[in-house]
Design an enzyme around this catalytic site. Sequence first.
Site, PDB file in Angstrom:
ATOM      1  N   SER A 180      38.443  42.015  34.361  1.00  0.00           N
ATOM      2  CA  SER A 180      38.103  41.175  34.064  1.00  0.00           C
ATOM      3  C   SER A 180      39.150  40.035  33.168  1.00  0.00           C
ATOM      4  CB  SER A 180      36.602  39.883  34.480  1.00  0.00           C
ATOM      5  OG  SER A 180      36.685  38.816  33.640  1.00  0.00           O
TER       6      SER A 180
ATOM      7  N   HIS B 127      39.916  39.352  38.028  1.00  0.00           N
ATOM      8  CA  HIS B 127      39.146  38.133  38.143  1.00  0.00           C
ATOM      9  C   HIS B 127      40.320  37.005  37.521  1.00  0.00           C
ATOM     10  CE1 HIS B 127      35.078  40.131  38.179  1.00  0.00           C
ATOM     11  NE2 HIS B 127      35.782  39.591  39.464  1.00  0.00           N
TER      12      HIS B 127
ATOM     13  N   ASP C 230      30.340  42.330  37.678  1.00  0.00           N
ATOM     14  CA  ASP C 230      30.633  42.300  39.365  1.00  0.00           C
ATOM     15  C   ASP C 230      31.846  44.043  39.039  1.00  0.00           C
ATOM     16  OD1 ASP C 230      31.907  42.144  41.814  1.00  0.00           O
ATOM     17  OD2 ASP C 230      33.291  40.964  40.631  1.00  0.00           O
TER      18      ASP C 230
END
Length: 362
Positions: free
Chosen positions: A177, A204, A297
């Site tokens: 991310s 992400h 996540d």
Amino acid sequence: MNQAQARGRIRVMVVDDSAIVRELLTHLLGCDPGIQLVGVAGNGRDAVRIAALCRPEVITMDFHMPAMNGLDATRQIMQTCPVPIVIVAGSSVRGERNAAFQLFEAGALAIVDKPPGPEHPGHAAAARHFVQTVKLMSEVRVLRFWPKSSVSALQTPKRPGRATPAGRPKLVAVGASTGGPLVLKNLLTRLGAGFPLPVVIVQHIASGFAQGFAEWLSQASGFPVELMVHGMSLRPGHAYVAPDHRHVRITAELGIELYEGAALHGHSPSITKLFRSVAVALGSQGIGILLSGMGRDGADGLLAMRQSGACTVVQQPESCVVDSMPAEALLLDAALHVLPPDDMAVLLRSLSDCMRENHDDS
């Protein structure tokens, strides 16, 4: 209350050549009691000058502007008065996909969508995400950024020794991310031509940027990278980036299945769903790597991979732009290895060497 709020209101500067967008962004930021607007600029040249004077804790940066664009302004600010920079991207940046990712190389931390106006049905969610990203980036410590520098002040732990995988590796799955793009670029660069495994990636990133990210990553690393397509077969020595709004499932035959589904931990595609599919399909023949990022996540999925016998790795938290995802995985005891980015390629090369030797002995 986060760390930045504990120090007082977060000092934010807005840079955009559109008066309408400046008004929208300053309104959204001004509605949050934890944020103080300390500067506004309509072009990159003014942004460099004003940033040096008002010393913001976060800057939101447009890309296309007169006098000096967002890329050059970011470079100058990161070399003279480094501060977390969030790129607020409109449709014009998406039209120049590779240019958007040069901003990461210049030192920007994140790219977010430019929030639509109040009349748009997606306004509230986009506005919350924008403000949340600004507040989170205020907690990131940034250093003076010299592009292309190979010097690192990070004291890294001992490099990993020769690894012996529980099963013959077939695939590397990577989740990232905030802070992930540059680490991924450097990892693929170090793996280089001839790496004998496919690499699948969930990064992400703002909607609409996945294709551009894959193109930039391939160009910047020299490692073949492409966007995933449903039904495609994975090839050794190639990397595959998940598209927007589709979860990824890896099959035992090293195929890709893309499917719609509810977001997990706020994300679609979800890193955890990718990792869980690798655990089911490949067991001990998978390798999972969780890089820098906000949220949780990937943590549960990495644990599933470890429990299936796979080799699991998290980025050393001290080397992360945002360490939330690796930290969550460590709390679950999901990682066999905790490594700085440079050592990850050493480990993967060691695992792939074992694979070659096992093949030669068979």
